[in-house]
Motif scaffolding. Structure first.
Motif, PDB file in Angstrom:
ATOM      1  N   ASN A   1      98.193  34.207  24.028  1.00  0.00           N
ATOM      2  CA  ASN A   1      96.934  34.083  23.301  1.00  0.00           C
ATOM      3  C   ASN A   1      97.095  33.161  22.102  1.00  0.00           C
ATOM      4  OD1 ASN A   1      95.836  35.894  25.090  1.00  0.00           O
ATOM      5  ND2 ASN A   1      96.049  37.640  23.730  1.00  0.00           N
TER       6      ASN A   1
ATOM      7  N   LYS B   1      95.278  32.446  18.472  1.00  0.00           N
ATOM      8  CA  LYS B   1      94.307  32.957  17.504  1.00  0.00           C
ATOM      9  C   LYS B   1      94.423  32.156  16.222  1.00  0.00           C
ATOM     10  CE  LYS B   1      94.797  37.666  19.206  1.00  0.00           C
ATOM     11  NZ  LYS B   1      95.124  39.052  18.876  1.00  0.00           N
TER      12      LYS B   1
ATOM     13  N   HIS C   1      94.058  34.009  26.147  1.00  0.00           N
ATOM     14  CA  HIS C   1      92.762  33.974  25.485  1.00  0.00           C
ATOM     15  C   HIS C   1      92.835  33.108  24.235  1.00  0.00           C
ATOM     16  CE1 HIS C   1      91.539  36.992  28.294  1.00  0.00           C
ATOM     17  NE2 HIS C   1      92.364  37.903  27.797  1.00  0.00           N
TER      18      HIS C   1
ATOM     19  N   TYR D   1      91.001  32.391  20.462  1.00  0.00           N
ATOM     20  CA  TYR D   1      90.133  32.898  19.409  1.00  0.00           C
ATOM     21  C   TYR D   1      90.155  31.887  18.267  1.00  0.00           C
ATOM     22  CZ  TYR D   1      91.185  37.284  21.845  1.00  0.00           C
ATOM     23  OH  TYR D   1      91.354  38.256  22.789  1.00  0.00           O
TER      24      TYR D   1
ATOM     25  N   GLY E   1      91.797  31.550  30.623  1.00  0.00           N
ATOM     26  CA  GLY E   1      91.592  32.785  29.883  1.00  0.00           C
ATOM     27  C   GLY E   1      90.238  32.723  29.199  1.00  0.00           C
ATOM     28  N   ASP E   2      89.866  33.810  28.559  1.00  0.00           N
ATOM     29  CA  ASP E   2      88.579  33.876  27.884  1.00  0.00           C
ATOM     30  C   ASP E   2      88.644  33.169  26.534  1.00  0.00           C
ATOM     31  OD1 ASP E   2      87.632  35.329  30.021  1.00  0.00           O
ATOM     32  OD2 ASP E   2      87.963  37.265  29.053  1.00  0.00           O
ATOM     33  N   VAL E   3      87.506  32.645  26.093  1.00  0.00           N
ATOM     34  CA  VAL E   3      87.409  31.900  24.843  1.00  0.00           C
ATOM     35  C   VAL E   3      86.407  32.621  23.947  1.00  0.00           C
ATOM     36  CG1 VAL E   3      86.751  29.685  23.836  1.00  0.00           C
ATOM     37  CG2 VAL E   3      87.940  29.740  26.032  1.00  0.00           C
ATOM     38  N   TYR E   4      86.822  32.930  22.704  1.00  0.00           N
ATOM     39  CA  TYR E   4      85.978  33.616  21.731  1.00  0.00           C
ATOM     40  C   TYR E   4      85.895  32.761  20.473  1.00  0.00           C
ATOM     41  CZ  TYR E   4      86.851  37.517  24.833  1.00  0.00           C
ATOM     42  OH  TYR E   4      86.941  38.315  25.932  1.00  0.00           O
TER      43      TYR E   4
ATOM     44  N   GLY F   1      87.525  31.105  32.797  1.00  0.00           N
ATOM     45  CA  GLY F   1      87.346  32.320  32.022  1.00  0.00           C
ATOM     46  C   GLY F   1      85.989  32.273  31.336  1.00  0.00           C
TER      47      GLY F   1
ATOM     48  N   ALA G   1      85.362  40.229  21.205  1.00  0.00           N
ATOM     49  CA  ALA G   1      86.337  40.249  22.290  1.00  0.00           C
ATOM     50  C   ALA G   1      86.232  41.559  23.046  1.00  0.00           C
ATOM     51  CB  ALA G   1      87.742  40.075  21.742  1.00  0.00           C
TER      52      ALA G   1
ATOM     53  N   HIS H   1      91.446  38.432  37.195  1.00  0.00           N
ATOM     54  CA  HIS H   1      91.413  37.154  36.503  1.00  0.00           C
ATOM     55  C   HIS H   1      92.663  36.358  36.852  1.00  0.00           C
ATOM     56  CE1 HIS H   1      89.466  34.707  33.610  1.00  0.00           C
ATOM     57  NE2 HIS H   1      90.536  34.587  32.875  1.00  0.00           N
TER      58      HIS H   1
END
Length: 158
Positions: free
Chosen positions: A44, A46, A62, A64, A76-79, A94, A119, A148
């Motif tokens: 990840n 961040k 992910h 962040y 991965g997911d993006v925030y 993602g 998240a 995923h």
């Protein structure tokens, strides 16, 4: 429209981190400063600042950040708490969560697009959701997050 050259100019300055093209990171990155990733990260990322993911970069985890510009690949997911800019050469496998999102024609996003930044905690066990109703009867429904897989091949709908 976001001025990408302005972001580049303001990002590459003393105090910002940079992962060079020839560097691979196995593990997460947690920073309170802006940064640019030209290499590869397996974990990840961040940051409370701006983040640029260059054309040759890839992240398997992910992301962040406050602001984001994606040229490379994210698995991965993006925030993003403010603005995300997905360029024409970008590939995201993602979900993308951002308050403001701009996607260029030709960019690939394989996932949901949401206007929020919270998240979602993914666990190995199913999550139980309780519906909000006025009746005295309550029922539960099990929600299982979809798998995923980290595929590195682009897929096309055409």
């Amino acid at each position: 429209m976001i001025n990408v050259q302005h972001l580049f100019r303001n990002l590459i300055r003393p105090g910002a981190f940079r992962i060079p093209k020839s560097v691979s990171v196995n593990g997460g990155i947690d920073a309170t400063i802006s940064g640019r990733i030209d290499g590869h990260v397996r974990g990840n990322v961040k940051t409370t600042g701006k983040l640029i993911i260059s054309e040759n970069a890839s992240i398997k985890g992910h992301v962040y950040a406050t602001d984001l510009v994606i040229y490379g690949k994210v698995f991965g997911d993006v925030y993003i708490s403010n603005k995300a800019y997905v360029t024409t050469k970008a590939y995201v496998k993602g979900d993308v969560n951002a308050m403001i999102l701009e996607i260029e024609e030709g960019a690939v996003v394989e996932g949901a697009i949401r206007k929020n930044i919270q998240a979602v905690q993914q666990s190995e066990e199913p999550v139980v959701a309780l519906p909000v109703t006025e009746s005295t009867h309550s029922s539960t429904a099990a929600i299982v997050p979809p798998p995923h897989p980290e595929e590195e091949q682009r897929s096309s709908w055409f």
